[in-house]
Design an enzyme around this catalytic site. Structure first.
Site, PDB file in Angstrom:
ATOM      1  N   GLY A   1     -38.204  -2.660 -45.591  1.00  0.00           N
ATOM      2  CA  GLY A   1     -38.682  -3.074 -46.911  1.00  0.00           C
ATOM      3  C   GLY A   1     -37.812  -2.487 -47.996  1.00  0.00           C
ATOM      4  O   GLY A   1     -36.648  -2.137 -47.765  1.00  0.00           O
ATOM      5  N   SER A   2     -38.385  -2.326 -49.172  1.00  0.00           N
ATOM      6  CA  SER A   2     -37.600  -1.863 -50.322  1.00  0.00           C
ATOM      7  C   SER A   2     -37.331  -0.361 -50.233  1.00  0.00           C
ATOM      8  O   SER A   2     -38.021   0.378 -49.509  1.00  0.00           O
ATOM      9  CB  SER A   2     -38.376  -2.144 -51.606  1.00  0.00           C
ATOM     10  OG  SER A   2     -39.553  -1.358 -51.606  1.00  0.00           O
TER      11      SER A   2
ATOM     12  N   GLY B   1     -39.645   2.849 -48.848  1.00  0.00           N
ATOM     13  CA  GLY B   1     -39.130   3.935 -48.005  1.00  0.00           C
ATOM     14  C   GLY B   1     -39.374   5.296 -48.637  1.00  0.00           C
ATOM     15  O   GLY B   1     -39.730   6.263 -47.953  1.00  0.00           O
TER      16      GLY B   1
ATOM     17  N   GLU C   1     -35.215   0.919 -42.568  1.00  0.00           N
ATOM     18  CA  GLU C   1     -34.239  -0.148 -42.833  1.00  0.00           C
ATOM     19  C   GLU C   1     -34.637  -0.716 -44.188  1.00  0.00           C
ATOM     20  O   GLU C   1     -35.519  -1.552 -44.296  1.00  0.00           O
ATOM     21  CB  GLU C   1     -34.331  -1.183 -41.704  1.00  0.00           C
ATOM     22  CG  GLU C   1     -33.089  -2.014 -41.545  1.00  0.00           C
ATOM     23  CD  GLU C   1     -33.234  -3.335 -42.245  1.00  0.00           C
ATOM     24  OE1 GLU C   1     -32.718  -3.430 -43.383  1.00  0.00           O
ATOM     25  OE2 GLU C   1     -33.860  -4.241 -41.697  1.00  0.00           O
TER      26      GLU C   1
ATOM     27  N   CYS D   1     -32.070  -8.517 -46.762  1.00  0.00           N
ATOM     28  CA  CYS D   1     -31.540  -7.196 -47.119  1.00  0.00           C
ATOM     29  C   CYS D   1     -30.018  -7.210 -47.002  1.00  0.00           C
ATOM     30  O   CYS D   1     -29.340  -6.397 -47.611  1.00  0.00           O
ATOM     31  CB  CYS D   1     -32.156  -6.111 -46.260  1.00  0.00           C
ATOM     32  SG  CYS D   1     -31.942  -6.415 -44.527  1.00  0.00           S
TER      33      CYS D   1
HETATM   34  C1  UN1 Z   1     -33.384  -8.288 -43.218  1.00  0.00           C
HETATM   35  O1  UN1 Z   1     -33.080  -8.972 -44.195  1.00  0.00           O
HETATM   36  O2  UN1 Z   1     -34.287  -7.406 -43.310  1.00  0.00           O
HETATM   37  O3  UN1 Z   1     -28.267  -9.763 -40.520  1.00  0.00           O
HETATM   38  C2  UN1 Z   1     -32.817  -8.452 -41.861  1.00  0.00           C
HETATM   39  C3  UN1 Z   1     -29.102 -10.544 -40.981  1.00  0.00           C
HETATM   40  C4  UN1 Z   1     -30.348 -10.806 -40.172  1.00  0.00           C
HETATM   41  C5  UN1 Z   1     -31.358  -9.742 -40.373  1.00  0.00           C
HETATM   42  C6  UN1 Z   1     -31.697  -9.440 -41.788  1.00  0.00           C
HETATM   43  N1  UN1 Z   1     -29.994 -10.892 -38.761  1.00  0.00           N
HETATM   44  O4  UN1 Z   1     -28.959 -11.108 -42.049  1.00  0.00           O
END
Ligand code: UN1
Length: 514
Positions: free
Chosen positions: A234-235, A239, A256, A290
């Site tokens: 998440g953000s 975290g 993550e 992300c």
């Molecule tokens: C995410 O945005 O939390 O590498 C994961 C990627 C994807 C996973 C993204 N396989 O863009």
């Protein structure tokens, strides 16, 4: 939409658990129309504690199952997902507004990690190490850790859970899933599909789903000592709230968090390749990965040429914003109205600071798209006159929307581009487009990219599950999915046995009472 959901749930041989609205239910909103489509019952503190307790009790049996036998359960899960890939993808698409092609990719990612975990279930071995003492053998073994809490985000509502769950289960750990409140239906469907497979193997309680608010349910989960590992996606703000709570009870976290990912394009690069990768990285999933490309640094001599190509690509992309169920559309809506508000505010802020909007820049309000949360993919040029560190805060911010900032760097000054790339708080993904081996080696050197992912001639998003996924700095340092990420889900034990008839001490110490 509600009918569509009923139909998808029945294709999955499940029933849609909508209930009458009350003060404790969760309203489910369709981001493509802005309409509330139904209400779900939520967990509260007592029901959360019951689920933690069940997961903790299930650990006693699961840890004793041989890892390859646990792998066989995960193999069945992968098969189940294969059978239901299309319906599950349609559900993800409908619930979070992700384009149907990308939603299929997300379910494929779940299938891939199950396959990977099955193989891994026969490979999670430890090392044998030379002992300094005669007739001694020293080795390490990896043992199950205990229940793992997986907090997942709306943007990958099922894949990121599966990275955790498939690996945790072959490691012998029960999994407690706390999905995003924007994506409970996808979680309910996945749980409904897969939990019975564990149940028929006698370990039904090893998969728990907890849906409820952060201030009660998430806190109860995060603070519980029976949950040795909290894996949270998440953000950075999330975290920062979770990590100290887990640290206070000396638990482990696997974080993550956000990314503010850059692409660097130098003068030797294949521009066609770069444009395609940047467009997918910046506008795919409506900029809500992300790993989304948010910043683009282009060598000055090719900046005009690359900008023209990108503007042309964005013009085409803006024609393909719309209902994510339609495979002709590449970009669906943002998750909710406040995300649109943040997008608009950031575009306005960038303009006030002197940047130029080259494409997009606005949300879409037209009859056809109704009250869905659509915005145009947006390309913003930051003038060379602005000092990026001091004068242009928007580039320091991860706005979860399809905004790409473009800035040129002086000819021959790759070091400057790398230092700009590294000058944000997050360190998730990065990419260089170049045909120069010197530039590539520089990018990968200790003075190069400071991110967990460093790609050459491919974009920042779309990682494969076989590698370890995650990043440095405010991204949180965790690694999920492939490579040796499984070690986070196990406890390591160092074992030494003396096969001799004397008791030599380590470090050559002589110590005897006789
Ligand atoms: C995410 O945005 O939390 O590498 C994961 C990627 C994807 C996973 C993204 N396989 O863009």
């Amino acid at each position: 939409m509600s009918q569509e959901l009923h139909a998808l749930f029945s294709q999955l041989e499940l029933s849609l658990p909508f209930v009458k609205p009350s003060s404790t239910t969760l309203a489910c909103e369709d981001p493509s129309s802005g309409a509330v489509v139904g209400h779900l019952a939520q967990d509260d503190k007592p029901s959360t504690l019951v689920k933690i307790d069940a997961a903790a009790r299930s650990f006693a049996a699961l840890r004793e199952v041989p890892a390859p036998v646990r792998g066989a359960i995960v193999r069945a899960m992968g098969e189940r997902l294969r059978e239901h890939k299309q319906a599950l993808a349609q559900l993800v698409c409908a619930e979070v507004g992700k384009g149907i092609e990308e939603a299929r990719g997300e379910v494929q990612e779940m299938i891939d990690i199950c396959d990977y975990a099955v193989g891994l279930s026969r490979m999670i071995g430890g090392k044998t190490l030379p002992s300094e003492r005669p007739d001694h053998r020293m080795f390490e073994q990896w043992l199950p850790l205990g229940p793992v809490l997986c907090i997942s985000a709306f943007n990958f509502p099922v894949a990121v859970w599966s990275w955790n769950a498939a690996i945790a289960l072959i490691c012998g750990d029960p999994v407690i899933w706390k999905p995003s409140l924007h994506a409970p239906l996808s979680a309910i469907a996945v749980h409904g599909l897969l939990q019975p497979l564990l149940a028929s193997a006698g370990h039904g309680d090893a998969m728990q789903l907890v849906i409820g608010p952060d201030d009660t349910v998430a806190k109860t989960l995060v603070d519980d000592v029976r949950v040795p590992l909290v894996s949270a996606t998440g953000s950075c703000a999330m975290g920062r709230a979770v990590a100290p709570r887990v640290a206070a009870r000396l638990g482990r976290t696997l974080l993550e968090l956000g990314g503010n990912n850059a692409v660097i394009v130098d003068a030797t690069a294949d521009l066609e390749l770069a444009v395609r990768a940047v467009a997918f990285g910046a506008a795919g999933t409506a900029g809500q990965r992300c790993t989304t490309t948010r910043r683009l640094f282009v060598e000055r001599s090719i900046a005009a040429a690359l900008t023209d190509k990108l503007v042309a690509a964005y013009a085409q992309l803006s024609e393909r914003v719309g209902d994510p169920r339609d495979a002709g559309n590449l970009i669906g809506p943002l998750i909710d109205a406040s995300a649109v508000g943040r997008f608009s505010a950031m575009v306005a802020h960038a303009k006030r600071l002197g940047a130029t909007v080259l494409a997009g820049g606005s949300s879409i309000h037209d009859g056809e798209l109704g009250a869905g949360h659509y915005v145009l993919p947006t390309l913003i040029r930051v003038p060379d006159s602005l000092d990026l560190d001091a004068d242009f805060a928007p580039m320091q911010t991860e706005t979860f929307a399809p905004i790409l900032y473009l800035r040129s760097f002086p000819n021959g000054d790759l070091a400057r581009a790398i230092s700009w790339q590294n000058s944000v708080e997050q360190g998730l993904s990065s990419a260089l487009f170049s045909d120069s081996s010197r530039a590539i080696e520089r990018f990968w050197s200790p003075a190069g990219s400071d991110c967990g992912i460093a790609n050459v001639n491919i974009g920042t998003s779309g990682a494969e599950i076989g590698g370890a996924f995650g990043g440095e700095k405010a991204t949180g340092g965790g690694r999920e999915a492939g490579s040796d990420a499984w070690k986070a889900y196990m406890r390591r034990q160092t074992c030494t046995i003396n096969g001799g008839e004397t008791l030599p001490l380590a470090q050559g110490i002589s110590w005897s009472s006789t």
